[in-house]
Design a protein around this motif. Structure first.
Motif, PDB file in Angstrom:
ATOM      1  N   GLU A   1     -67.057 -48.979  66.827  1.00 57.57           N
ATOM      2  CA  GLU A   1     -67.820 -50.168  66.480  1.00 57.57           C
ATOM      3  C   GLU A   1     -68.597 -49.960  65.187  1.00 57.57           C
ATOM      4  O   GLU A   1     -69.104 -48.882  64.915  1.00 57.57           O
ATOM      5  N   PRO A   2     -68.727 -51.000  64.360  1.00 51.22           N
ATOM      6  CA  PRO A   2     -69.528 -50.885  63.145  1.00 51.22           C
ATOM      7  C   PRO A   2     -71.013 -50.839  63.476  1.00 51.22           C
ATOM      8  O   PRO A   2     -71.441 -51.259  64.566  1.00 51.22           O
ATOM      9  N   ARG A   3     -71.798 -50.319  62.552  1.00 49.66           N
ATOM     10  CA  ARG A   3     -73.260 -50.369  62.708  1.00 49.66           C
ATOM     11  C   ARG A   3     -73.697 -51.827  62.791  1.00 49.66           C
ATOM     12  O   ARG A   3     -73.202 -52.682  62.055  1.00 49.66           O
ATOM     13  N   LEU A   4     -74.636 -52.122  63.666  1.00 50.11           N
ATOM     14  CA  LEU A   4     -75.107 -53.496  63.797  1.00 50.11           C
ATOM     15  C   LEU A   4     -75.623 -54.043  62.467  1.00 50.11           C
ATOM     16  O   LEU A   4     -75.350 -55.183  62.096  1.00 50.11           O
ATOM     17  N   THR A   5     -76.387 -53.214  61.736  1.00 57.74           N
ATOM     18  CA  THR A   5     -76.950 -53.703  60.477  1.00 57.74           C
ATOM     19  C   THR A   5     -75.882 -53.974  59.428  1.00 57.74           C
ATOM     20  O   THR A   5     -76.094 -54.760  58.503  1.00 57.74           O
ATOM     21  N   SER A   6     -74.703 -53.344  59.564  1.00 53.15           N
ATOM     22  CA  SER A   6     -73.626 -53.581  58.604  1.00 53.15           C
ATOM     23  C   SER A   6     -72.979 -54.944  58.802  1.00 53.15           C
ATOM     24  O   SER A   6     -72.258 -55.433  57.922  1.00 53.15           O
ATOM     25  N   LEU A   7     -73.230 -55.570  59.946  1.00 59.66           N
ATOM     26  CA  LEU A   7     -72.627 -56.865  60.252  1.00 59.66           C
ATOM     27  C   LEU A   7     -73.483 -58.036  59.792  1.00 59.66           C
ATOM     28  O   LEU A   7     -73.094 -59.194  59.948  1.00 59.66           O
ATOM     29  N   ALA A   8     -74.678 -57.732  59.233  1.00 63.34           N
ATOM     30  CA  ALA A   8     -75.618 -58.782  58.864  1.00 63.34           C
ATOM     31  C   ALA A   8     -75.950 -58.707  57.384  1.00 63.34           C
ATOM     32  O   ALA A   8     -76.109 -57.624  56.828  1.00 63.34           O
ATOM     33  N   HIS A   9     -76.084 -59.867  56.749  1.00 62.39           N
ATOM     34  CA  HIS A   9     -76.431 -59.874  55.329  1.00 62.39           C
ATOM     35  C   HIS A   9     -77.920 -59.606  55.120  1.00 62.39           C
ATOM     36  O   HIS A   9     -78.359 -59.309  54.015  1.00 62.39           O
ATOM     37  N   GLY A  10     -78.704 -59.716  56.177  1.00 59.21           N
ATOM     38  CA  GLY A  10     -80.132 -59.412  56.155  1.00 59.21           C
ATOM     39  C   GLY A  10     -80.538 -58.995  57.536  1.00 59.21           C
ATOM     40  O   GLY A  10     -79.759 -59.098  58.479  1.00 59.21           O
TER      41      GLY A  10
END
Length: 352
Positions: free
Chosen positions: A9-18
Motif C-alpha cells: 500500500e502507498p503511504r497515506l500522505t502520498s495519496l493526498a495533494h495536501g
C-alpha cells in the motif's frame, strides 16, 4: 509496518495533494466564494451563523440550551491510519469546545480510494476516530461513505451550550489578554514528515498535540471574564487572530517571543519545511498584518503555519487571565501562554 497497512500500500500522505487543515481553501479565495452566495433568511434562533467566520453554527432551543453544530474533514496529515483518524476526529470536535459547548454525538464523513488502500487500513482510520470520540465521551451515531480519489475523513460534531456561556470569536474587548492553549508548528512538522525528515520524537510530539482534545472549552465558556474564543487551525495563528480582530472591531497585538512553538519547529521552518498553505495564508491576509522589522521569513511562516487540531485562542479580561491559565494547566495544557492583548483601533494584527 503494522498489519493494518499492507507493505504494497502507498503511504497515506502520498495519496493526498495536501494534509490536515493545510487542505483548507485559502482565506482570500474562500471569502470570494462566499461573497457570491445569495443571502438567506436568518431566524432569530440562529445565534451564530457565517457572519464572523466562527467555529460552529449555534441554534437556540430554549433559554438554557442551544445546539452547536459543525463539520470538519481533511486528507491525511500522517501515514499511520489510526493516528490519522484520531487527529481528524479531535480536530472536528474542537469546534464545539471552541464555542464553550459540550459535545453530544458525531457523524462520520468518509471518502476513501478503495482501489488503492485496504479495508483494514480504512477500518483503522475509523477506529482512530472512534477512539477520539470515546475520549470525548460521545458516540459516532452514523455517517456517510464514498469512493473518492483521495482519502478523506472527518466528523459532523454536535453539542450543547447554555446561551449565557456561548463564546464567539467576535466579542474580544480592548484591554483583553490573549491566551493560546497549544504550541504552533504542526504544519511545519507535517511538511517534514511528508519528506521523511521528521524524527520519532517530533512525530510523537505532533501526534500528542493534535490528538489532545480542547476540553477546557466548556469551563472557559462559563467564565464571565472570558469574552471571546476560537481555535487556531488551517489559517494559522495570524488568520484566526485576524478573524477575532475583524469580528470584534479591534486591533490585536501579539508578543511573538511569548508564542509557544513545538520543539524544533523553528529549525525545521528555517530548513525549508513549510507548507504551501502557509504562503497562501500570507497572500490572503498579509496586508492586514504589521510585522516588526526584526521578524523575518521564518517568523512569518510560523505565524501563518496551518495548525491541525490547534489550540484554543482566548480573549479575557486581565483579572481573569490567571484563572484561564489555571484551567488550561489543570487539564494538561502545560504550554498554554499569554501571547498578547486586544487594543482599541481599526481591525488589524500587529506582531512584534
Amino acid at each position: 509496518m503494522n498489519e493494518m497497512s499492507a507493505p504494497q500500500e502507498p503511504r497515506l500522505t502520498s495519496l493526498a495533494h495536501g494534509g490536515g487543515c493545510g487542505c483548507k481553501i485559502a482565506p482570500g479565495v474562500l471569502a470570494d466564494i462566499l461573497r457570491g452566495g445569495s443571502g438567506l433568511a436568518v431566524p432569530p434562533e440562529l445565534l451564530v451563523g457565517i457572519e464572523t467566520s466562527d467555529d460552529a453554527a449555534v441554534y437556540k432551543i430554549n433559554e438554557r440550551q442551544a445546539l452547536v453544530a459543525t463539520t470538519d474533514f481533511f486528507m491525511p496529515i500522517v501515514d499511520d491510519p489510526g493516528d490519522f483518524g484520531r487527529i481528524a476526529a479531535t480536530n472536528a470536535i474542537s469546534d464545539v469546545y471552541a464555542m464553550g459547548g459540550t459535545p453530544l454525538f458525531a457523524l462520520a464523513i468518509v471518502g476513501m480510494p478503495i482501489s488503492r488502500i485496504s479495508t483494514a487500513t480504512i477500518g483503522a482510520i475509523l477506529d482512530g476516530g472512534g477512539a477520539a470520540c470515546r475520549e470525548a465521551g460521545i458516540p459516532i451515531a452514523g455517517g456517510h461513505t464514498i469512493d473518492s480519489v483521495e482519502p478523506i475523513y472527518g466528523l459532523v460534531a454536535v453539542g450543547l451550550v447554555d446561551p449565557a456561556y456561548l463564546k464567539r470569536n467576535a466579542n474580544a474587548r480592548p484591554g483583553d489578554v490573549l491566551i493560546l492553549g497549544k504550541p504552533l508548528g504542526v504544519g511545519v512538522f507535517s511538511a517534514a514528515l511528508k519528506k521523511e525528515r521528521l524524527d520519532a520524537g517530533a512525530y510523537a510530539a505532533m501526534v500528542a498535540s493534535t490528538t489532545k482534545l480542547n476540553t477546557p472549552g466548556p469551563r472557559l465558556g462559563a467564565l464571565a471574564g472570558v469574552h471571546a474564543m476560537t481555535d487556531v487551525t488551517g489559517f494559522g495563528l495570524a488568520g484566526h487572530a485576524l478573524e477575532m480582530a475583524r469580528g470584534s472591531g479591534a486591533r490585536i497585538r501579539i508578543d511573538w517571543a511569548a508564542v509557544p512553538l513545538l520543539a524544533g519547529a523553528r529549525d525545521l521552518a528555517a530548513a525549508g519545511f513549510v507548507t504551501g498553505a502557509s504562503g497562501r495564508n500570507w497572500a490572503s491576509y498579509g496586508h492586514e498584518v504589521r510585522l516588526a522589522p526584526a521578524l523575518g521569513d521564518v517568523d512569518r511562516a510560523l505565524l501563518c503555519d496551518p495548525q491541525t487540531s490547534g489550540g484554543l485562542l482566548v480573549a479575557c479580561a486581565p483579572e481573569a487571565a490567571g484563572e484561564v491559565l489555571a484551567i488550561f494547566r489543570e487539564e494538561g495544557f502545560a504550554e498554554a501562554a499569554s501571547i498578547g492583548r486586544v487594543e482599541a483601533g481599526a481591525p488589524e494584527l500587529a506582531v512584534a
